[in-house]
Design a protein around this motif. Sequence first.
Motif, PDB file in Angstrom:
ATOM      1  N   PRO A 101       0.718  -1.281   0.169  1.00 24.92           N
ATOM      2  CA  PRO A 101      -0.070   0.074  -0.054  1.00 24.92           C
ATOM      3  C   PRO A 101       0.842   1.297   0.017  1.00 24.92           C
ATOM      4  CG  PRO A 101      -0.020  -1.144   2.154  1.00 24.92           C
ATOM      5  CD  PRO A 101       0.623  -2.121   1.396  1.00 24.92           C
ATOM      6  N   SER A 102       0.229   2.189  -0.642  1.00 27.58           N
ATOM      7  CA  SER A 102       1.115   3.490  -0.677  1.00 27.58           C
ATOM      8  C   SER A 102       0.303   4.422   0.274  1.00 27.58           C
ATOM      9  CB  SER A 102       1.032   4.079  -2.250  1.00 27.58           C
ATOM     10  OG  SER A 102      -0.347   4.353  -2.600  1.00 27.58           O
ATOM     11  N   PHE A 103       1.168   5.470   0.800  1.00 29.58           N
ATOM     12  CA  PHE A 103       0.621   6.701   1.707  1.00 29.58           C
ATOM     13  C   PHE A 103       1.183   7.835   1.297  1.00 29.58           C
ATOM     14  CE2 PHE A 103       4.402   5.250   3.407  1.00 29.58           C
ATOM     15  CZ  PHE A 103       5.043   6.141   4.031  1.00 29.58           C
ATOM     16  N   ASP A 104       0.265   8.931   1.807  1.00 29.90           N
ATOM     17  CA  ASP A 104       0.850  10.083   1.426  1.00 29.90           C
ATOM     18  C   ASP A 104       1.865  10.682   2.215  1.00 29.90           C
ATOM     19  OD1 ASP A 104       0.956  13.085   1.340  1.00 29.90           O
ATOM     20  OD2 ASP A 104      -1.119  13.254   1.477  1.00 29.90           O
ATOM     21  N   GLU A 105       3.232  10.784   1.573  1.00 26.98           N
ATOM     22  CA  GLU A 105       4.471  11.155   2.423  1.00 26.98           C
ATOM     23  C   GLU A 105       4.483  12.703   2.352  1.00 26.98           C
ATOM     24  OE1 GLU A 105       7.732   9.464   0.128  1.00 26.98           O
ATOM     25  OE2 GLU A 105       6.825   7.417  -0.091  1.00 26.98           O
ATOM     26  N   ILE A 164     -11.272  -5.712  17.585  1.00 27.64           N
ATOM     27  CA  ILE A 164     -11.562  -4.650  16.599  1.00 27.64           C
ATOM     28  C   ILE A 164     -11.397  -3.183  16.953  1.00 27.64           C
ATOM     29  CG2 ILE A 164     -13.590  -3.877  15.421  1.00 27.64           C
ATOM     30  CD1 ILE A 164     -14.791  -6.981  15.462  1.00 27.64           C
ATOM     31  N   LEU A 165     -11.837  -2.842  17.929  1.00 26.44           N
ATOM     32  CA  LEU A 165     -11.596  -1.489  18.263  1.00 26.44           C
ATOM     33  C   LEU A 165     -10.139  -1.017  18.456  1.00 26.44           C
ATOM     34  CD1 LEU A 165     -14.483  -0.842  21.041  1.00 26.44           C
ATOM     35  CD2 LEU A 165     -14.563  -0.258  18.672  1.00 26.44           C
ATOM     36  N   GLY A 166      -9.287  -1.854  18.903  1.00 24.71           N
ATOM     37  CA  GLY A 166      -7.874  -1.452  18.815  1.00 24.71           C
ATOM     38  C   GLY A 166      -7.338  -1.485  17.388  1.00 24.71           C
ATOM     39  N   LEU A 167      -7.859  -2.082  16.321  1.00 24.24           N
ATOM     40  CA  LEU A 167      -7.372  -1.862  15.172  1.00 24.24           C
ATOM     41  C   LEU A 167      -8.182  -0.729  14.448  1.00 24.24           C
ATOM     42  CD1 LEU A 167      -7.365  -5.842  14.063  1.00 24.24           C
ATOM     43  CD2 LEU A 167      -5.269  -4.176  14.063  1.00 24.24           C
ATOM     44  N   LEU A 168      -9.451  -0.275  14.744  1.00 28.34           N
ATOM     45  CA  LEU A 168     -10.155   0.437  14.236  1.00 28.34           C
ATOM     46  C   LEU A 168      -9.457   2.220  13.577  1.00 28.34           C
ATOM     47  CD1 LEU A 168     -13.043   1.119  13.205  1.00 28.34           C
ATOM     48  CD2 LEU A 168     -13.508   2.263  15.441  1.00 28.34           C
ATOM     49  N   PRO A 169      -8.670   2.524  14.542  1.00 28.06           N
ATOM     50  CA  PRO A 169      -7.754   3.896  14.171  1.00 28.06           C
ATOM     51  C   PRO A 169      -6.906   3.298  12.980  1.00 28.06           C
ATOM     52  CG  PRO A 169      -7.643   3.475  16.576  1.00 28.06           C
ATOM     53  CD  PRO A 169      -8.293   2.377  16.264  1.00 28.06           C
ATOM     54  N   LEU A 170      -6.323   2.256  12.929  1.00 33.13           N
ATOM     55  CA  LEU A 170      -5.604   1.816  11.777  1.00 33.13           C
ATOM     56  C   LEU A 170      -6.424   1.669  10.646  1.00 33.13           C
ATOM     57  CD1 LEU A 170      -2.959  -0.856  13.247  1.00 33.13           C
ATOM     58  CD2 LEU A 170      -2.396   1.692  12.627  1.00 33.13           C
ATOM     59  N   ALA A 171      -7.599   0.903  10.637  1.00 34.96           N
ATOM     60  CA  ALA A 171      -8.454   0.876   9.575  1.00 34.96           C
ATOM     61  C   ALA A 171      -8.955   1.899   8.928  1.00 34.96           C
ATOM     62  CB  ALA A 171      -9.704   0.079  10.139  1.00 34.96           C
ATOM     63  N   LEU A 172      -8.959   3.093   9.764  1.00 34.59           N
ATOM     64  CA  LEU A 172      -9.534   4.438   9.284  1.00 34.59           C
ATOM     65  C   LEU A 172      -8.237   5.209   8.530  1.00 34.59           C
ATOM     66  CD1 LEU A 172     -11.722   5.696  12.264  1.00 34.59           C
ATOM     67  CD2 LEU A 172     -12.556   4.856  10.068  1.00 34.59           C
ATOM     68  N   LEU A 202      -0.051   2.001   5.708  1.00 28.63           N
ATOM     69  CA  LEU A 202       0.592   0.858   5.593  1.00 28.63           C
ATOM     70  C   LEU A 202      -0.098  -0.360   6.133  1.00 28.63           C
ATOM     71  CD1 LEU A 202       4.446   1.889   5.934  1.00 28.63           C
ATOM     72  CD2 LEU A 202       3.381   0.659   3.912  1.00 28.63           C
ATOM     73  N   GLN A 203      -0.761  -0.101   7.369  1.00 27.96           N
ATOM     74  CA  GLN A 203      -1.376  -1.168   8.021  1.00 27.96           C
ATOM     75  C   GLN A 203      -2.844  -1.140   7.847  1.00 27.96           C
ATOM     76  OE1 GLN A 203       0.873   1.004  10.077  1.00 27.96           O
ATOM     77  NE2 GLN A 203       2.547  -0.633   9.545  1.00 27.96           N
ATOM     78  N   LYS A 204      -3.225  -0.151   7.279  1.00 27.07           N
ATOM     79  CA  LYS A 204      -4.797  -0.174   6.966  1.00 27.07           C
ATOM     80  C   LYS A 204      -5.413  -1.404   6.128  1.00 27.07           C
ATOM     81  CE  LYS A 204      -8.563   2.773   4.666  1.00 27.07           C
ATOM     82  NZ  LYS A 204      -8.511   3.970   3.941  1.00 27.07           N
ATOM     83  N   PRO A 205      -4.836  -2.037   5.096  1.00 22.78           N
ATOM     84  CA  PRO A 205      -5.083  -2.935   4.580  1.00 22.78           C
ATOM     85  C   PRO A 205      -5.459  -4.208   5.648  1.00 22.78           C
ATOM     86  CG  PRO A 205      -3.930  -2.110   3.219  1.00 22.78           C
ATOM     87  CD  PRO A 205      -3.764  -1.449   4.355  1.00 22.78           C
TER      88      PRO A 205
END
Length: 1013
Positions: free
Chosen positions: A547-551, A962-970, A978-981
């Motif tokens: 995954p790419s991200f806004d650098e 799920i809630l621990g991962l929610l900020p990453l999923a957003l 990078l960790q969103k997917p």
Amino acid sequence: MIRFTKLLQSQAKAIYLIFVLIAFLGIFAYNNLPSGVYPELSFPRITAIAEVANVAPEEVALTVTRPLEEATNQVYGVERVRSTTARGSAELSIEFQPTTDMQQALQQLQAKINEIRSTLPSGVNLTVERVTPAIFPILSYNFTTDTLAQTDLYTITQYQILPRLTRVAGVARVNLQGGNIPEVEVQIDPGRLQSYSLNLSQVTDTIQRSTQNQAVGKLDSNYQQNLVVTNGQLIDPSALAGIVVTTKGVGKPVFLKDVAQVSLSEADRTQIVSVKGKPGLTLNIFRQPNSNVVAVTEAVQQEINSLEKSLPPGVQITRAYDESGLVVDAIANVRDAIAIGIVLIIIVLYVFLREWRSTVIASITIPLSALAAFGVLSFVGQSLNLMSLGGLAVAIGLVIDDAIVVIENIDRQLQSGLNSTAAVAAAMAQLSEPVISSTLTTVAVFLPLGLLSGVAGEFFTSLTITLTAAVGFSLILALTLTPLLGAKWLRGKSNHSESKLLVKLDNAYTRLLLFVFKKVHWVSGITVFLLVIGAVLFTQIGSDFLPSFDEGSYIIDYLAPPGTSLTQTDFLAHQLEEIIAKTPEVSTWTRRTGAENGLFATQPNKGDVIVVLKGANQRQRKVFEIIEEQRQDISTKLPQIQIDFHQILQDELNDLSGAASPVEVRIFGENPAILRNLKDQVESRINKISGLVDLASSGGVILPQLDLHVNPTQAGQLGLTESEVAQQVQDALFGRIATQIRQGDRLVDVRVHLLDTVRRDPQQLNQIPIVGTNGTTLPLSAVATIKPTTGEEAILRENQQRYISFTAGVEKRDLSSVVRDIKNKLVGLKLPQGYILSVGGLIASQQQSFSQLLLVMSLGVLLVYLVLVLQFRDFLEPLVIFTTIPLALLGVVLGLWFTKTPLNVSSFMGIILLVGLVVKNGIILLEYTNRLRAEGHSVESALVEAGRVRLRPILMTTLCTILGLLPLALGLGAGAELQKPLAIAVIGGLSLSTIFTLIYVPVVFRLVYRLRW
């Protein structure tokens, strides 16, 4: 377990002290861990660059590239050798087997090159380096001035600033790009030269002999020995004009000023740096391996602040690029995501437990597990980066699972009337085995990741270490500190009233289980239907690599038409800068012509622009939208320029991995004319494919050149050989360094060549004077013929086989779909015998990583199955739990499809993690079911009671994950993408699998039990 509980309580103070010590060690490790955007990457590649002045590509390929290729192929472990040969340079990329010791490979390669070095042309400058992140700068500064001469700016930067920055701790080297290098020019008038029967070599040699310092003897005087030294060193350029170059008539001297113009000027430029449209130069700072990016940047900035006080007025220093800014922002964003996850988890715990002591006991697991993970990272030599912190962010919702299950059961035992010691013993007797097994399943799925190689392996090793360390330590806490604190803090029945909502949920679940037991066919039908839907949706999901991200910054590589001069390329690049300047989100930019970012051989018609955007909170658009707008604008206004957009770190990562672009199409063959014809056919087929951007070709491009053929007979009449004639022409056009003059504590080159008005005028090339050994002077046209012809811009080879290539990026589509379209377009292309076409780039890395990840997942499943067999002492019961894995994959597919996220290495890692997580709930459920059956319950009553008792801990652990991962999923903040997917895959799969674990697993278990007995 009562004995174990008593042992814990008897050693409570020692256990507390051990965990306090671990916490302090974790804090110490955190504060001393190096930080960076990515882990310390090590790739099995070495780059060799040979520079051999201005020689045609064909000659370089024959005399430099081929010998180097043959030498490197003899090194053990070499898999592939790629070479790019251009005017005056050759660049080799040597790829080794993944398991190769690269330090030893570098030594062997250098030894092989040294063996053939004597066979290479004289004056070849060779650079051989391992391909690591250290070949790219972490920090760049621009230097401009409105008051000083550009040569003075260069002198200040080169001799005052650069040495100081090189000495900063953590800095490996400092590289200067651009600037006008001071040089004394001796411009010879060919007419006057001819009138005195002189040639350039004679003048150059005379200047050299006249400016030497040498010891000529020793004299003893008054008991001391004196060294006799001739001092010909000049300190004033004008003094050169008084050098006698010959005599006329009877001893009449002819001075240099009589045949030449002497002036302090600047060297011919080979590269140009522009800072927001103004002339300037750039200093690039490279860090040492394993150093702290943020610390090195801060130390360099402190040195710059100190230097500014001593610089002349008018010298302006601006930061062109700063990787540490992204590091700080990205780490802060991941840290914020962790904090948000912790808050959400604590809220869930309190809602379910409705008692603050239980909530605190369970929550203590999170910071202690995190600190232990930092200690492990320090021990194994990892760094704080997006991947290691991402692993911790993923682990936040997992490390608390065991503590939740234990503390919830302790609370349940207390509500039944047991005292604290007995409640802890009873809870641990019930849960010690399933808790250990459920944690081991999470760890087991990651053990085969050691088989993962390439970029994916380098990337996710850091994430895996952090996650495994945190989860493993959380098990130790759940078995020691959690019961110890539970026995100390939780006393008898609590006064809190049970939530009516939770009671209703328990009752509703019990009724649902009894209902589905009677409707097994319905459950089976619904399951099959959902799996079919998932299979259909899976075909709609594309695939990608990473995954790419806004650098917040990016590079525009540009290429002017073949053969374009440096001056004309500079003119075109200036127009490109004007387009960039109109973008409101741009903060600053630096343009280089004839130079690039990293370790590459660059031509005069190539360059790049580093664009730095304003902060994310100061702009409305993402970097991808800005790039798309600029791409369209540049393509419209400057169609003659080929452009390629990359975010800086993405570009560096691609270069490091050996795949410079997402898509690469290569055509192999030996005949350049046939290759050029095939190139045109391929370009016409693929240039309109949707999502394919920045299409550029390399190799097979024709450049204009002038062939100089010396007639040996006519040259011989002057007493000259062909090489001596060529040397006189080279001295006239390029010039030769005759000597150096002293300017303060440094030396400035003195270059001798013909007048600029002559050497830069193609019409006067024929008139260059050629002086024979007998003093006869003839024009070049008398001894040589000059005719316009063409040559190749660059010669590309792989394993000594010539090829041409197309490179391109991908926008608004997934990589696999674009590559599929390319292959479909090229299906009907007819290739001559012996010619091969291949489609590669990042797609090759993706396919390699996917195949390895499939193997990793398969081995992980087998290890998880082994753990379950050990837990249940049975072959069938683990398979009952495994039936939820396909249903969890359905949740992954739904999550990726709904969020329009492609399947990539990150989401694949989420699937592997999911395999370990899915079975955890099944272990907790079926272990208690078997316990109840052993106590005499029927299968149905055991399943219903086990479901009712385990419903809350299962829901609590699932919600916390799920809630621990929610900020990453957003995907909030820099680097979160990078960790969103991964987070989306886990959330989707775990959500659906939890439902099926609670409903489908009891149904299957009941069915298997009936068939078995």
